[in-house]
Write an enzyme that holds these catalytic residues in place. Structure first.
Site, PDB file in Angstrom:
ATOM      1  N   GLY A  83       7.263  10.658  -7.559  1.00  0.00           N
ATOM      2  CA  GLY A  83       7.940  11.713  -8.294  1.00  0.00           C
ATOM      3  C   GLY A  83       7.932  13.045  -7.583  1.00  0.00           C
ATOM      4  O   GLY A  83       8.501  13.213  -6.511  1.00  0.00           O
ATOM      5  N   ASP A  94       5.904  -2.510  -9.900  1.00  0.00           N
ATOM      6  CA  ASP A  94       6.376  -1.169  -9.544  1.00  0.00           C
ATOM      7  C   ASP A  94       5.456  -0.539  -8.499  1.00  0.00           C
ATOM      8  O   ASP A  94       5.918   0.003  -7.485  1.00  0.00           O
ATOM      9  CB  ASP A  94       6.429  -0.301 -10.797  1.00  0.00           C
ATOM     10  CG  ASP A  94       6.773   1.146 -10.497  1.00  0.00           C
ATOM     11  OD1 ASP A  94       7.968   1.446 -10.329  1.00  0.00           O
ATOM     12  OD2 ASP A  94       5.850   1.983 -10.431  1.00  0.00           O
ATOM     13  N   LYS A 102       6.114   0.544  -4.323  1.00  0.00           N
ATOM     14  CA  LYS A 102       5.788   1.852  -3.764  1.00  0.00           C
ATOM     15  C   LYS A 102       4.812   1.722  -2.605  1.00  0.00           C
ATOM     16  O   LYS A 102       4.899   2.479  -1.622  1.00  0.00           O
ATOM     17  CB  LYS A 102       5.223   2.753  -4.865  1.00  0.00           C
ATOM     18  CG  LYS A 102       6.259   3.109  -5.925  1.00  0.00           C
ATOM     19  CD  LYS A 102       5.652   3.844  -7.102  1.00  0.00           C
ATOM     20  CE  LYS A 102       6.719   4.174  -8.145  1.00  0.00           C
ATOM     21  NZ  LYS A 102       6.156   4.827  -9.347  1.00  0.00           N
ATOM     22  N   GLY A 135       9.525  12.044 -14.368  1.00  0.00           N
ATOM     23  CA  GLY A 135      10.049  13.142 -15.172  1.00  0.00           C
ATOM     24  C   GLY A 135      11.253  13.789 -14.522  1.00  0.00           C
ATOM     25  O   GLY A 135      11.459  13.709 -13.305  1.00  0.00           O
TER      26      GLY A 135
END
Length: 426
Positions: free
Chosen positions: A134, A201, A205, A302
């Protein structure tokens, strides 16, 4: 000031954030890049849907070719969240000479190597800072800030959903199911949480982090992934009694030119920096020969945190266009890809067993570990009733191969049931 036009594929949470940041920080971005950067077209699924940024001079379209094929657009931002469709669009964009920014970790983990090749063939930039953590600029930190170092280990909390759930299970004693329901109610978990709770997930990454940290082109199949679906509050409490906190970590470690990559629930000493990362936050802990231990912490998802990383990539591309130095990808460092064998993967382990509480059973358990040259640093025995007891051991450092041999032998012994085993980090 010269204009630089951007096209966006997807107008969801992240796409909206990109529009907002480019609008609100326009003066600063213009001074840094020398361009008036503007989003001119956005691909959407539904033209009738109400949006916050409809009146900003942006043309909405349901036809991807309207964005990719527009000769006035220099940069394509892909924030759709699919895999195959996004892959098709990104390939077309690169082949059309467009520079690409994506936040799509699935796309980069599965197809990144091929996309990098296409980008280089077409002298295009391809950046994906937002794909891993993020708003944490971990990829640029690794390839720029730590470029001179020989990295040995990269491990981190790279999935906010599972970290939120583990925080609730640890601090409030919630069961796995209750923690999942709360995460879903708050929008941290999907209705089908498989990718998060089973470690998929995080594994994707870690593929990206491993490629950039060690130059090795590992695939998803090279990552051993165990999620938190079977983790219990009892195990969290047992770890706490022994002075540990359990976190779902992605771990990539290089040893003698070979790398081991895994995602697994891991016991951390309560004093470890990663043990204090709570709720939906992410953190990446890097160990290098020169810099030593460093940690990078922040929101892993976000609207604005992720969009901030996307816009940072746009700014980097704008600078390269201005200097005439395009054709860049995150990292040019390449090392022969070697996977570390289980016999050479060393760690400590937490093992939880249920045993018949009778003479000889405990001795049988210790013999199985001794046969594999595994010693214990901690032992905790908790009687459950007159007939059975829970036994928890923390092993000394041992190979993964030896641990698996010991556990396989224990499963064949009467009176002993192996409930779980997790990695332990100092």
């Amino acid at each position: 000031m010269s204009s630089l036009n951007v096209g966006v594929l997807g107008f969801g949470t992240v796409g909206s954030g990109v529009v907002r940041i480019l609008n609100e920080h326009q003066d600063k971005i213009s001074q840094i890049t020398g361009y008036d950067i503007a989003i001119t077209k956005v691909l959407v699924r539904d033209l009738s849907k109400a949006r916050r940024y409809e009146n900003t001079g942006i043309t909405l379209t349901t036809n991807a070719n309207d964005v990719i094929g527009d000769p006035s657009i220099a940069i394509i931002v892909e924030v759709m969240g699919t895999i195959e469709t996004a892959y098709d669009y990104v390939v077309k964009a690169l082949q059309a000479g467009k520079h690409v920014v994506t936040a799509n970790k699935d796309l980069i983990a599965l197809h990144g190597d091929h996309l990098i090749t296409i980008a280089r063939e077409n002298n295009c930039d391809l950046f994906y800072e937002a794909s891993v953590a993020g708003g944490i600029p971990i990829l640029r930190t690794i390839v720029n800030g730590l470029a001179s170092d020989h990295l040995k280990k990269v491990m981190g909390i790279v999935n906010g959903t599972t970290n939120f759930m583990l925080t609730k299970m640890t601090s409030e004693g919630l069961t796995y199911n209750d923690a999942l329901q709360q995460a879903q109610a708050l929008g941290f978990a999907e209705s089908d949480p498989t990718n998060d709770v089973d470690g998929i997930d995080a594994a994707r990454k870690m593929v990206i982090l491993t490629r950039l940290s060690f130059g090795m082109n590992v695939s998803l199949d090279d990552v051993s992934a165990t999620g938190i679906r079977n983790l219990t509050v009892d195990e969290i409490k047992l770890a706490d009694q022994l002075g540990y906190t359990i976190k779902l970590l992605g771990i990539s470690e290089e040893t003698n030119g070979a790398v081991d990559v895994c995602v697994t629930p891991t016991l951390l000493p309560k004093t470890h920096p990663l043990a204090g990362v709570h709720n939906e936050n992410n953190a990446v802990f890097v160990i290098g020969e020169a810099a030593g231990e460093t940690m990078y912490y922040g929101p892993g998802a976000g609207e604005l945190p992720t969009a901030s990383s996307v816009v940072s990539d746009i700014i980097s591309i704008a600078k390269n266009i201005k200097l005439g130095t395009t054709g860049n990808v995150f990292n040019s460092y390449v090392h022969e890809t070697n996977k570390l064998a289980d016999a050479n993967c060393y760690a400590k382990y937490f093992v939880r067993l249920k045993m018949t509480d009778e003479t000889g059973t405990f001795l049988k358990m210790t013999q199985r570990f001794t046969e594999q040259n595994i010693g214990f640093s901690r032992i905790l025995q908790l009687p459950e009733n007159d007939d059975q007891a829970t036994v928890v051991v923390i092993t000394h450092t041992t190979s993964r191969a030896n641990l698996h041999e010991a556990l396989a032998a224990l499963k064949n012994d009467n009176g002993i049931v192996v409930h779980s085993h997790y990695r332990v980090e100092d």
